[in-house]
Write an enzyme that holds these catalytic residues in place. Structure first.
Site, short mmCIF file in Angstrom:
data_model
loop_
_atom_site.label_atom_id
_atom_site.label_comp_id
_atom_site.label_asym_id
_atom_site.label_seq_id
_atom_site.Cartn_x
_atom_site.Cartn_y
_atom_site.Cartn_z
N ILE A 14 31.92 31.00 35.10
CA ILE A 14 31.59 30.44 34.03
C ILE A 14 30.26 29.41 34.75
CG2 ILE A 14 31.96 27.70 32.66
CD1 ILE A 14 35.08 28.05 33.21
N LEU A 35 30.31 32.89 47.66
CA LEU A 35 30.86 34.17 47.09
C LEU A 35 32.22 34.24 47.52
CD1 LEU A 35 27.69 35.97 48.02
CD2 LEU A 35 28.41 34.67 45.86
N PHE A 82 31.55 24.00 39.77
CA PHE A 82 32.23 24.64 39.30
C PHE A 82 32.91 25.05 40.45
CE2 PHE A 82 28.71 25.50 35.87
CZ PHE A 82 29.02 25.55 35.25
N SER A 126 39.64 21.10 33.56
CA SER A 126 41.03 21.77 32.76
C SER A 126 41.90 21.02 32.17
CB SER A 126 41.70 23.18 34.17
OG SER A 126 42.49 23.20 33.45
N ALA A 127 42.08 21.72 31.32
CA ALA A 127 42.97 21.28 29.49
C ALA A 127 44.59 21.53 30.52
CB ALA A 127 43.15 22.54 28.93
N TYR A 151 46.84 23.93 41.83
CA TYR A 151 46.03 24.05 41.37
C TYR A 151 45.52 22.95 40.80
CZ TYR A 151 42.32 25.10 37.68
OH TYR A 151 41.44 25.85 37.41
N LYS A 155 42.74 19.13 40.14
CA LYS A 155 41.75 19.33 39.22
C LYS A 155 42.57 17.39 38.48
CE LYS A 155 39.73 22.33 38.73
NZ LYS A 155 38.27 22.58 38.82
N TYR A 179 38.12 22.13 30.28
CA TYR A 179 37.63 22.99 29.37
C TYR A 179 38.72 23.66 28.81
CZ TYR A 179 34.19 24.19 33.08
OH TYR A 179 33.04 23.76 33.78
N ASN A 200 45.71 37.20 35.93
CA ASN A 200 45.79 36.49 35.79
C ASN A 200 46.03 35.68 34.44
OD1 ASN A 200 47.69 35.26 38.08
ND2 ASN A 200 45.43 34.72 39.11
N ASN A 201 45.52 35.90 33.60
CA ASN A 201 44.67 35.16 32.77
C ASN A 201 44.56 36.48 30.87
OD1 ASN A 201 42.10 33.53 34.06
ND2 ASN A 201 43.57 32.79 33.16
P1 NAD Z 1 35.06 31.64 39.76
O1 NAD Z 1 36.04 31.79 40.98
O2 NAD Z 1 34.36 32.76 38.94
O3 NAD Z 1 33.67 30.96 39.99
C1 NAD Z 1 33.79 29.83 41.03
C2 NAD Z 1 33.13 30.45 42.06
O4 NAD Z 1 33.30 28.64 42.85
C3 NAD Z 1 33.34 31.89 42.78
O5 NAD Z 1 31.92 32.34 42.51
C4 NAD Z 1 33.27 31.07 44.06
O6 NAD Z 1 33.02 32.05 45.02
C5 NAD Z 1 32.59 29.87 44.64
N1 NAD Z 1 33.45 28.85 45.03
C6 NAD Z 1 34.63 28.65 46.05
N2 NAD Z 1 34.90 27.89 46.12
C7 NAD Z 1 33.76 27.51 47.27
C8 NAD Z 1 32.88 26.80 48.04
N3 NAD Z 1 34.02 25.89 48.76
N4 NAD Z 1 31.60 26.50 48.29
C9 NAD Z 1 30.87 27.34 48.03
N5 NAD Z 1 31.26 28.23 46.51
C10 NAD Z 1 32.34 28.03 45.94
O7 NAD Z 1 36.07 30.41 38.19
P2 NAD Z 1 36.02 30.25 36.53
O8 NAD Z 1 36.76 30.34 36.37
O9 NAD Z 1 33.64 30.67 36.85
O10 NAD Z 1 35.51 28.88 37.13
C11 NAD Z 1 34.74 27.41 37.84
C12 NAD Z 1 34.95 26.32 37.66
O11 NAD Z 1 35.89 25.97 36.69
C13 NAD Z 1 36.30 25.93 39.11
O12 NAD Z 1 36.44 24.50 39.26
C14 NAD Z 1 37.90 26.42 37.63
O13 NAD Z 1 38.91 25.44 37.82
C15 NAD Z 1 37.46 25.71 36.38
N6 NAD Z 1 38.30 26.09 35.20
C16 NAD Z 1 38.10 27.98 35.08
C17 NAD Z 1 39.06 27.46 33.57
C18 NAD Z 1 39.30 29.46 33.43
O14 NAD Z 1 40.34 29.67 32.88
N7 NAD Z 1 38.08 30.25 34.05
C19 NAD Z 1 39.25 27.09 33.39
C20 NAD Z 1 39.28 25.52 33.40
C21 NAD Z 1 38.37 25.08 34.92
C1 WQD Z 2 47.72 32.79 27.77
C2 WQD Z 2 48.61 32.58 27.10
C3 WQD Z 2 50.52 33.57 28.98
C4 WQD Z 2 48.48 36.37 30.80
C5 WQD Z 2 45.20 28.76 32.81
C6 WQD Z 2 45.54 27.70 33.43
C7 WQD Z 2 44.71 26.52 33.52
C8 WQD Z 2 43.16 26.99 33.03
C9 WQD Z 2 43.58 28.48 32.07
C10 WQD Z 2 42.22 26.87 35.13
C11 WQD Z 2 49.90 32.39 27.69
C12 WQD Z 2 49.54 34.69 28.05
C13 WQD Z 2 48.84 35.74 29.77
C14 WQD Z 2 49.45 38.11 30.30
C15 WQD Z 2 50.08 37.44 28.49
N1 WQD Z 2 42.28 28.14 33.59
N2 WQD Z 2 49.81 35.91 28.60
N3 WQD Z 2 49.96 38.05 29.19
O1 WQD Z 2 48.25 29.78 31.12
O2 WQD Z 2 46.58 29.34 29.35
O3 WQD Z 2 45.97 28.59 31.61
O4 WQD Z 2 44.36 29.30 32.57
O5 WQD Z 2 41.48 26.31 35.27
O6 WQD Z 2 44.81 25.89 34.18
O7 WQD Z 2 46.72 27.53 33.08
O8 WQD Z 2 46.20 31.19 30.33
O9 WQD Z 2 45.26 33.06 30.58
O10 WQD Z 2 46.97 33.13 31.74
O11 WQD Z 2 47.23 32.69 29.20
O12 WQD Z 2 51.13 36.69 27.31
O13 WQD Z 2 48.94 38.69 31.29
O14 WQD Z 2 49.18 34.35 27.17
O15 WQD Z 2 51.65 33.50 28.43
O16 WQD Z 2 50.22 31.80 26.66
P1 WQD Z 2 46.59 29.67 30.18
P2 WQD Z 2 46.14 32.66 30.80
#
Ligand code: NAD
Ligand code: WQD
Length: 341
Positions: A14, A35, A82, A126-127, A151, A155, A179, A200-201
């Site tokens: 992000i 990194l 982030f 996060s949601a 986790y 948040k 988000y 995972n996603n």
């Molecule tokens: P990401 O892992 O791609 O990015 C996080 C970055 O932070 C990475 O580049 C990592 O190297 C760096 N990092 C981690 N710990 C660090 C530290 N102690 N010092 C310096 N750098 C550090 O993840 P993302 O998907 O880009 O997520 C960014 C933020 O958004 C996170 O806080 C995450 O929890 C939040 N978020 C992500 C999602 C999602 O689904 N991707 C959803 C909701 C919230």
């Molecule tokens: C989405 C949907 C799964 C993988 C997570 C974190 C949340 C936020 C976003 C950081 C769900 C289904 C998934 C697969 C599947 N991250 N699924 N097969 O669980 O909504 O949210 O990521 O803040 O905190 O909990 O996202 O992408 O894991 O799953 O059927 O292999 O897809 O059951 O319904 P989730 P997700």
């Protein structure tokens, strides 16, 4: 006004897209990242897309002394935080890693912002803080539920740390962006999501399955109380999500009264089921995704999507990209990193 923004975790998924949008909006950025979950190539991607230089510092935000040197070296009024660990499952098996990294990095950031007289902090929330809500869509006033993973708990605690610091010190502004489910990649396909190991996603699992890296997508659960039995989420395009950060920075630097803390949902306002998303991916990209129904995944909720009225009214932001555009970009990114045509 100083137009530089500190982006912690800016080499990640992000953060790198947000850097592109900030640079495009005329800001300078300095990226601080250790990194631990990203690759330096994303910085090159940001440079290629924008044609702009980007300051990058490899630093752990948990190392206060090293992090302070970023504040010594660069002038900026605003920071977007982030940097965090984000794997829900890993947080259950390694809770201390999550509490240490996610809490300490934010505490250091807030403390240094205060010490160096810098004002504005945007926090990546996060949601997940809503858990399984009683009423949908969720608004920012929907009560948070007790977190179901370390986790998610980080948040909630980080939101509270920011809220309380803004209230106590009187010199800071804070915005938490909650988000929903980020997906996709930059339309150039020069930056995107780089999950390590098995994703995972959902969307990276779909794209890796289509690319032949994974054999089969498991759809977790088919008897949820939803129209097609699969879970419903609010999938937000990564470029739209990145733009929300620009809107948040503009609100904080736009002469608004000092010292406020606000929360905004960042989603599309639309719920899409897992099955609908997979079918849309196949339709848009003309590829098959092998899939099977699998047991429910522990901890999943049936449905959640956002009410985004507040972000529309106050930030002047709304999601604009269609699901088709997003899934097209996600697939082009996956093909590019796999060397597929
Ligand atoms: P990401 O892992 O791609 O990015 C996080 C970055 O932070 C990475 O580049 C990592 O190297 C760096 N990092 C981690 N710990 C660090 C530290 N102690 N010092 C310096 N750098 C550090 O993840 P993302 O998907 O880009 O997520 C960014 C933020 O958004 C996170 O806080 C995450 O929890 C939040 N978020 C992500 C999602 C999602 O689904 N991707 C959803 C909701 C919230
Ligand atoms: C989405 C949907 C799964 C993988 C997570 C974190 C949340 C936020 C976003 C950081 C769900 C289904 C998934 C697969 C599947 N991250 N699924 N097969 O669980 O909504 O949210 O990521 O803040 O905190 O909990 O996202 O992408 O894991 O799953 O059927 O292999 O897809 O059951 O319904 P989730 P997700």
């Amino acid at each position: 006004m100083n137009k530089r923004v500190l982006i912690t975790g800016g080499a990640g998924y992000i953060g790198s897209h947000t850097a592109v949008e900030l640079l495009g909006a005329g800001y300078d950025v300095v990226i601080a990242d250790n990194l631990s979950n990203s690759d330096i190539s994303s910085i090159e991607g940001i440079r290629s897309i924008t044609g702009r230089d980007v300051d990058f510092v490899e630093v752990d935000c948990c190392d206060r002394e090293a992090f302070a040197r970023v504040f010594e070296r660069y002038e900026f009024d605003s920071a977007i935080h982030f940097a965090a660990s984000k794997a829900v499952g890993e947080s259950v098996s390694e809770p201390l890693k999550y509490y240490r990294n996610n809490l300490l990095s934010l505490i250091n950031l807030v403390d240094l912002m205060r010490e160096y007289g810098r004002r504005n902090i945007v926090f990546s929330s996060s949601a997940t803080v809503y858990g399984e809500a009683e009423q949908l869509p969720v608004t920012e006033l929907t009560p948070r539920k007790s977190a179901t993973s370390p986790y998610g708990n980080t948040k909630q605690i980080c939101e509270d740390i920011l809220r309380d610091s803004v209230a106590a010190y009187g010199t800071l502004n804070g915005i938490s962006l909650r988000y929903f489910n980020p997906m996709g990649a930059h339309p150039s396909a020069l930056i995107g999501e780089l999950p390590r190991g098995v994703p995972n996603n959902l969307v990276p699992f779909i794209t890796q399955t289509a690319a032949g890296v994974r054999e089969c997508l498991s759809i977790f659960g088919d008897d949820y109380p939803t129209p097609d039995g699969s879970c419903i989420r609010d999938y937000i395009d990564i470029v739209d999500l990145a733009r929300a950060h620009v809107a948040a920075i503009e609100r904080m630097t736009g002469g608004r009264s000092k010292s406020s803390y606000e929360i905004f949902n960042i989603g599309t306002g639309r719920g899409v089921s897992v099955k609908e998303l997979v079918e849309a991916f196949e339709r848009v990209n003309g590829v098959k995704v092998n899939r099977r129904t699998a047991p429910k995944r522990a901890g999943d909720i049936a449905a959640i999507w956002a009410d985004t009225t507040l972000a529309g009214e106050e930030l002047g932001w709304k999601a604009e990209r269609s699901i088709e555009q997003t899934l097209d970009a996600a697939w082009r990114w996956e093909k590019r990193i796999r060397g597929l045509k």
